[in-house]
Design a protein around this motif. Sequence first.
Motif, mmCIF file in Angstrom:
data_model
loop_
_atom_site.group_PDB
_atom_site.id
_atom_site.type_symbol
_atom_site.label_atom_id
_atom_site.label_comp_id
_atom_site.label_asym_id
_atom_site.label_seq_id
_atom_site.Cartn_x
_atom_site.Cartn_y
_atom_site.Cartn_z
ATOM 1 N N ASP A 95 -13.585 -18.513 -24.676
ATOM 2 C CA ASP A 95 -12.476 -18.902 -23.814
ATOM 3 C C ASP A 95 -12.848 -20.258 -23.226
ATOM 4 O O ASP A 95 -13.682 -20.354 -22.318
ATOM 5 N N THR A 132 -5.057 -12.399 -31.837
ATOM 6 C CA THR A 132 -6.463 -12.784 -31.669
ATOM 7 C C THR A 132 -7.371 -11.713 -32.254
ATOM 8 O O THR A 132 -8.308 -12.016 -32.995
ATOM 9 N N ARG A 133 -7.095 -10.480 -31.930
ATOM 10 C CA ARG A 133 -7.932 -9.378 -32.429
ATOM 11 C C ARG A 133 -7.927 -9.335 -33.953
ATOM 12 O O ARG A 133 -8.972 -9.212 -34.588
ATOM 13 N N LYS A 181 -10.398 -20.188 -28.045
ATOM 14 C CA LYS A 181 -9.030 -19.951 -27.600
ATOM 15 C C LYS A 181 -8.838 -20.588 -26.231
ATOM 16 O O LYS A 181 -9.768 -20.674 -25.434
ATOM 17 N N GLU A 228 -14.779 -18.371 -32.450
ATOM 18 C CA GLU A 228 -13.370 -18.755 -32.404
ATOM 19 C C GLU A 228 -13.017 -19.174 -30.986
ATOM 20 O O GLU A 228 -13.254 -18.426 -30.040
ATOM 21 N N ILE A 288 -8.854 -10.102 -26.008
ATOM 22 C CA ILE A 288 -9.018 -9.261 -27.191
ATOM 23 C C ILE A 288 -7.857 -8.285 -27.336
ATOM 24 O O ILE A 288 -7.581 -7.796 -28.437
ATOM 25 N N LEU A 348 -9.978 -12.276 -35.414
ATOM 26 C CA LEU A 348 -11.426 -12.075 -35.304
ATOM 27 C C LEU A 348 -11.910 -11.011 -36.286
ATOM 28 O O LEU A 348 -12.989 -11.166 -36.887
ATOM 29 N N LEU A 398 -15.918 -14.778 -29.269
ATOM 30 C CA LEU A 398 -14.626 -15.234 -28.760
ATOM 31 C C LEU A 398 -14.918 -16.156 -27.583
ATOM 32 O O LEU A 398 -15.481 -15.723 -26.578
ATOM 33 N N PRO A 406 -7.098 -15.936 -25.392
ATOM 34 C CA PRO A 406 -8.513 -15.543 -25.311
ATOM 35 C C PRO A 406 -8.749 -14.053 -25.067
ATOM 36 O O PRO A 406 -9.880 -13.616 -24.979
#
Length: 184
Positions: A138, A118-119, A105, A103, A113, A122, A136, A111
């Motif tokens: 960035d 975002t968390r 970001k 993913e 967590i 994911l 993840l 980006p």
Amino acid sequence: MELRDLPPEVLLAAAGVALSFGLVQTLRLAWQRARQRRRLDRSRQQGAAGEARAEALLCELGYTILGRQVAVSYGVQIDGEPVTVGLRADYVVSQGDRRYVAEVKTGRLAPRIDTPATRRQLLEYRLAFDVDGVLLVDADTRRVRSVVFPLPAGHAAREAPLARLAWFVAAVVLGVMAAMAAQR
């Protein structure tokens, strides 16, 4: 005093004020919508550029791109009624024999967590995609992070049949080889 008793200048001034207020309000709302559209367009452009940078980064780091904008669906139940939920991940990649959802970001908060959205995204990807893990990416800092969630034992048991099958096949092959060697 009634409205018809007011001098025409007062009525004309009141109408002018009401018309001016309506015009200012209309212009304000139009400006807000245009500003929001520009912000969304900028965000889409930033996301697309970030995905392009992330793809190059993943390739540099030895990942193979298996799919872009990969869609899956999975079922949940709401009060016993099945509901299908659709997802779309930026990338599915592999490295060696392991597959990951990646993913991408961009920006300052996405980006991270510790950003709840975002968390949660994911974690949902980890549960919905048939992969070994989640990455993840960035795109701004060119950093790829492996995210491991403490999944309940039931989830690990769903992954275990493939590993058990591999061990079973290996045992059968070894058993056949041992039997063939004993016959010689």
